[in-house]
Design a protein around this motif. Structure first.
Motif, PDB file in Angstrom:
ATOM      1  N   GLN A  26       0.657  -1.315   0.094  1.00 10.19           N
ATOM      2  CA  GLN A  26       0.028   0.025   0.004  1.00 10.19           C
ATOM      3  C   GLN A  26       0.805   1.485  -0.092  1.00 10.19           C
ATOM      4  O   GLN A  26       0.325   2.255  -0.620  1.00 10.19           O
ATOM      5  CB  GLN A  26      -0.964  -0.017   1.096  1.00 10.19           C
ATOM      6  N   LEU A  27       2.061   1.075   0.470  1.00 15.39           N
ATOM      7  CA  LEU A  27       2.824   2.472   0.687  1.00 15.39           C
ATOM      8  C   LEU A  27       3.790   2.428  -0.988  1.00 15.39           C
ATOM      9  O   LEU A  27       4.536   3.575  -1.034  1.00 15.39           O
ATOM     10  CB  LEU A  27       3.835   2.270   1.699  1.00 15.39           C
ATOM     11  N   PHE A  28       3.751   1.309  -1.672  1.00 10.38           N
ATOM     12  CA  PHE A  28       4.298   1.311  -2.947  1.00 10.38           C
ATOM     13  C   PHE A  28       5.949   1.385  -2.383  1.00 10.38           C
ATOM     14  O   PHE A  28       6.692   1.843  -3.206  1.00 10.38           O
ATOM     15  CB  PHE A  28       4.202   2.382  -3.761  1.00 10.38           C
ATOM     16  N   ILE A  29       6.254   0.460  -1.696  1.00  5.50           N
ATOM     17  CA  ILE A  29       7.903   0.242  -1.245  1.00  5.50           C
ATOM     18  C   ILE A  29       8.212  -1.131  -1.428  1.00  5.50           C
ATOM     19  O   ILE A  29       7.160  -1.807  -0.956  1.00  5.50           O
ATOM     20  CB  ILE A  29       8.095   1.086  -0.163  1.00  5.50           C
ATOM     21  N   HIS A  30       9.137  -1.336  -1.549  1.00  2.00           N
ATOM     22  CA  HIS A  30       9.824  -2.785  -1.228  1.00  2.00           C
ATOM     23  C   HIS A  30       9.704  -3.053   0.076  1.00  2.00           C
ATOM     24  O   HIS A  30       9.775  -2.460   1.039  1.00  2.00           O
ATOM     25  CB  HIS A  30      11.300  -2.734  -1.786  1.00  2.00           C
ATOM     26  N   ARG A  31       9.491  -4.457   0.515  1.00  2.00           N
ATOM     27  CA  ARG A  31       9.371  -5.023   1.612  1.00  2.00           C
ATOM     28  C   ARG A  31      10.517  -4.890   2.721  1.00  2.00           C
ATOM     29  O   ARG A  31      10.614  -4.267   3.815  1.00  2.00           O
ATOM     30  CB  ARG A  31       9.236  -6.609   1.654  1.00  2.00           C
ATOM     31  N   ASN A  32      11.771  -4.763   2.077  1.00  2.00           N
ATOM     32  CA  ASN A  32      12.977  -4.607   2.587  1.00  2.00           C
ATOM     33  C   ASN A  32      13.121  -3.076   3.175  1.00  2.00           C
ATOM     34  O   ASN A  32      13.634  -2.743   4.122  1.00  2.00           O
ATOM     35  CB  ASN A  32      14.280  -4.786   1.832  1.00  2.00           C
ATOM     36  N   THR A  33      12.460  -2.096   2.216  1.00  2.00           N
ATOM     37  CA  THR A  33      12.435  -0.704   2.657  1.00  2.00           C
ATOM     38  C   THR A  33      11.747  -0.532   3.862  1.00  2.00           C
ATOM     39  O   THR A  33      12.097   0.159   4.829  1.00  2.00           O
ATOM     40  CB  THR A  33      12.031   0.082   1.642  1.00  2.00           C
ATOM     41  N   LEU A  34      10.470  -1.074   4.269  1.00  2.00           N
ATOM     42  CA  LEU A  34       9.513  -1.001   5.180  1.00  2.00           C
ATOM     43  C   LEU A  34      10.207  -1.862   6.386  1.00  2.00           C
ATOM     44  O   LEU A  34      10.495  -1.140   7.406  1.00  2.00           O
ATOM     45  CB  LEU A  34       8.545  -1.930   4.737  1.00  2.00           C
ATOM     46  N   VAL A  35      11.093  -2.856   6.218  1.00  2.00           N
ATOM     47  CA  VAL A  35      11.793  -3.486   7.445  1.00  2.00           C
ATOM     48  C   VAL A  35      12.720  -2.391   7.926  1.00  2.00           C
ATOM     49  O   VAL A  35      13.133  -2.466   8.955  1.00  2.00           O
ATOM     50  CB  VAL A  35      12.408  -4.671   6.838  1.00  2.00           C
ATOM     51  N   TYR A  36      13.557  -1.686   6.946  1.00  2.00           N
ATOM     52  CA  TYR A  36      14.764  -0.852   7.479  1.00  2.00           C
ATOM     53  C   TYR A  36      14.102   0.163   8.110  1.00  2.00           C
ATOM     54  O   TYR A  36      14.699   0.608   9.232  1.00  2.00           O
ATOM     55  CB  TYR A  36      15.332  -0.451   6.119  1.00  2.00           C
ATOM     56  N   ARG A  37      12.982   0.633   7.878  1.00  2.00           N
ATOM     57  CA  ARG A  37      12.176   1.935   8.486  1.00  2.00           C
ATOM     58  C   ARG A  37      11.829   1.427   9.876  1.00  2.00           C
ATOM     59  O   ARG A  37      12.048   2.210  10.832  1.00  2.00           O
ATOM     60  CB  ARG A  37      10.906   2.397   7.730  1.00  2.00           C
ATOM     61  N   LEU A  38      11.275   0.076  10.150  1.00  2.00           N
ATOM     62  CA  LEU A  38      10.932  -0.426  11.284  1.00  2.00           C
ATOM     63  C   LEU A  38      12.193  -0.596  12.159  1.00  2.00           C
ATOM     64  O   LEU A  38      11.973  -0.258  13.631  1.00  2.00           O
ATOM     65  CB  LEU A  38      10.026  -1.558  11.137  1.00  2.00           C
ATOM     66  N   ASP A  39      13.155  -1.315  11.567  1.00  2.00           N
ATOM     67  CA  ASP A  39      14.582  -1.313  12.512  1.00  2.00           C
ATOM     68  C   ASP A  39      15.017   0.027  12.978  1.00  2.00           C
ATOM     69  O   ASP A  39      15.444   0.344  14.199  1.00  2.00           O
ATOM     70  CB  ASP A  39      15.548  -1.863  11.419  1.00  2.00           C
ATOM     71  N   LYS A  40      14.984   1.032  12.118  1.00  2.00           N
ATOM     72  CA  LYS A  40      15.340   2.343  12.477  1.00  2.00           C
ATOM     73  C   LYS A  40      14.356   2.972  13.534  1.00  2.00           C
ATOM     74  O   LYS A  40      14.932   3.622  14.571  1.00  2.00           O
ATOM     75  CB  LYS A  40      15.225   3.348  11.068  1.00  2.00           C
ATOM     76  N   LEU A  41      13.249   2.707  13.478  1.00  2.00           N
ATOM     77  CA  LEU A  41      12.320   3.245  14.388  1.00  2.00           C
ATOM     78  C   LEU A  41      12.485   2.345  15.769  1.00  2.00           C
ATOM     79  O   LEU A  41      12.458   2.939  16.988  1.00  2.00           O
ATOM     80  CB  LEU A  41      10.690   3.045  14.190  1.00  2.00           C
TER      81      LEU A  41
END
Length: 362
Positions: A312-327
């Protein structure tokens, strides 16, 4: 007391039927309502008539009538012209206005009772004795709705709602402050939660049609006895406030739908500040950039589903995982872990509540 506008509308309607000029004056000879110019000249005669023992009298070609509220002289009615027909019309008009006085007094008494009932100003024994005296059913199913509009005290929402609900003697429409209109809705027909919501939406549509803006409606839970009406009112009031904080996009909110927001709303601000400091340290969710906040909200919307959120965010799964790790690194909370996600969600809601309370205070 009847408003001057009601009296004006009444005598204008009766004049159109009987073709007799009419004027209503108070006991000091001041004109209250009139269908013809110049009838204020009858003021001096009206004051003299007040002091007389007669209930009706012809003075200088006009018929004068006294109108009582129980034993208290309330108005003087003047019918234009002499003759038996004018006298008969005047008697009928006086009777009609006296009937209006009784009806409006009864409505005022009921309105007073409902206001005190909502505000918990009555003893239990008084609730039942006064309800019986006013012919109000004590064991009927009811729900309290609160209606708020942008127009506030300058609008005529109270009268609009009374017009909308008509002459249903089982519904009560009142106000306890300048901002909201309260509807104590009778549910003797067995209305369900969906039907109550439907009723609220119908009322909203009517007000929108009448030019009202930014309408918000809340309602409490259904109660079975009149003594519990105040509880439904308190619930509706809380639903209105909590709805503004956590459900800003919704214009109709039920108390039963508040969820955890209801609990947060009852927390003292010092405790909220302590909780936020423990979760975020010296930071605040407002410090997160827009990208991070969008990611967090979308992740919660999709029930912590990484694949659906990234789609839904039109991003790669790994990009989302990176953002969650950063958070996780900045807050110590991993939103992929259910317990951490709950803590984070509650913290965001607490911050919303604190911000609302700060604006409310100022």
């Amino acid at each position: 007391m009847i408003s001057n506008q009601i009296l004006q509308n009444t005598i204008e309607g009766l004049k159109a039927i009987a073709r007799v000029e009419l004027c209503v004056m108070d006991v000091d000879g001041k004109e209250v309502a009139s269908t013809a110019a110049g009838m204020e000249n009858c003021s001096a005669a009206a004051v003299e008539f007040v002091s007389s023992a007669a209930d009706s009298q012809e003075i200088q070609g006009y018929q004068y009538f006294k109108i009582f509220d129980e034993l208290q002289l309330e108005y003087i009615l003047i019918a234009g012209g002499a003759g038996e027909d004018v006298y008969m019309v005047g008697k009928m008009v006086a009777f009609q206005i006296q009937g209006l006085l009784i009806a409006y007094k009864e409505r005022f008494d009921k309105d007073n009772f409902i206001k005190n009932l909502l505000l918990d100003n009555l003893l239990l024994v008084d609730i039942y004795s006064r309800a019986k005296k006013l012919h109000i059913q004590t064991d009927g199913k009811r729900v309290v709705m609160i209606i708020e509009t942008e127009n506030g005290k300058d609008s005529n929402v109270l009268e609009l709602m009374r017009t909308y609900y008509g002459n249903n003697s089982k519904d009560f429409i009142t106000a306890v402050d300048e901002n909201n209109v309260i509807v104590v809705k009778d549910l003797s027909e067995g209305d369900s939660g969906k039907e109550i919501d439907k009723t609220a939406r119908s009322a909203e549509a009517y007000l929108l049609k009448e030019g009202m803006k930014n309408i918000r409606i809340s309602f409490g839970t259904t109660v079975n006895e009149i003594k519990e009406v105040s509880r439904s009112y308190k619930e509706a009031k809380m639903a209105l406030d909590v709805g503004k904080i956590f459900f800003g996009e919704r214009d109709i909110v039920a108390y039963s739908e508040l969820g955890i927001g209801r609990l947060i709303y009852q927390l003292p601000i010092p405790l909220c500040k302590m909780f936020i400091k423990e979760i975020f340290g010296g930071k605040s969710p407002d410090d997160f950039d827009e990208e991070t906040l969008t990611t967090i909200n979308k992740f919660f919307e999709n029930s912590l589903n990484v694949s659906e959120t990234s789609r839904q965010l039109f991003i790669h799964r790994n990009t989302l995982v990176y953002r969650l790790d950063k958070l996780q690194k900045s807050t110590g909370l991993d939103l992929r872990v259910f317990e951490d996600a709950i803590t984070f969600k509650i913290a965001l809601m607490v911050v919303k509540y604190m911000k609302y309370m700060e604006t409310f205070e100022y």
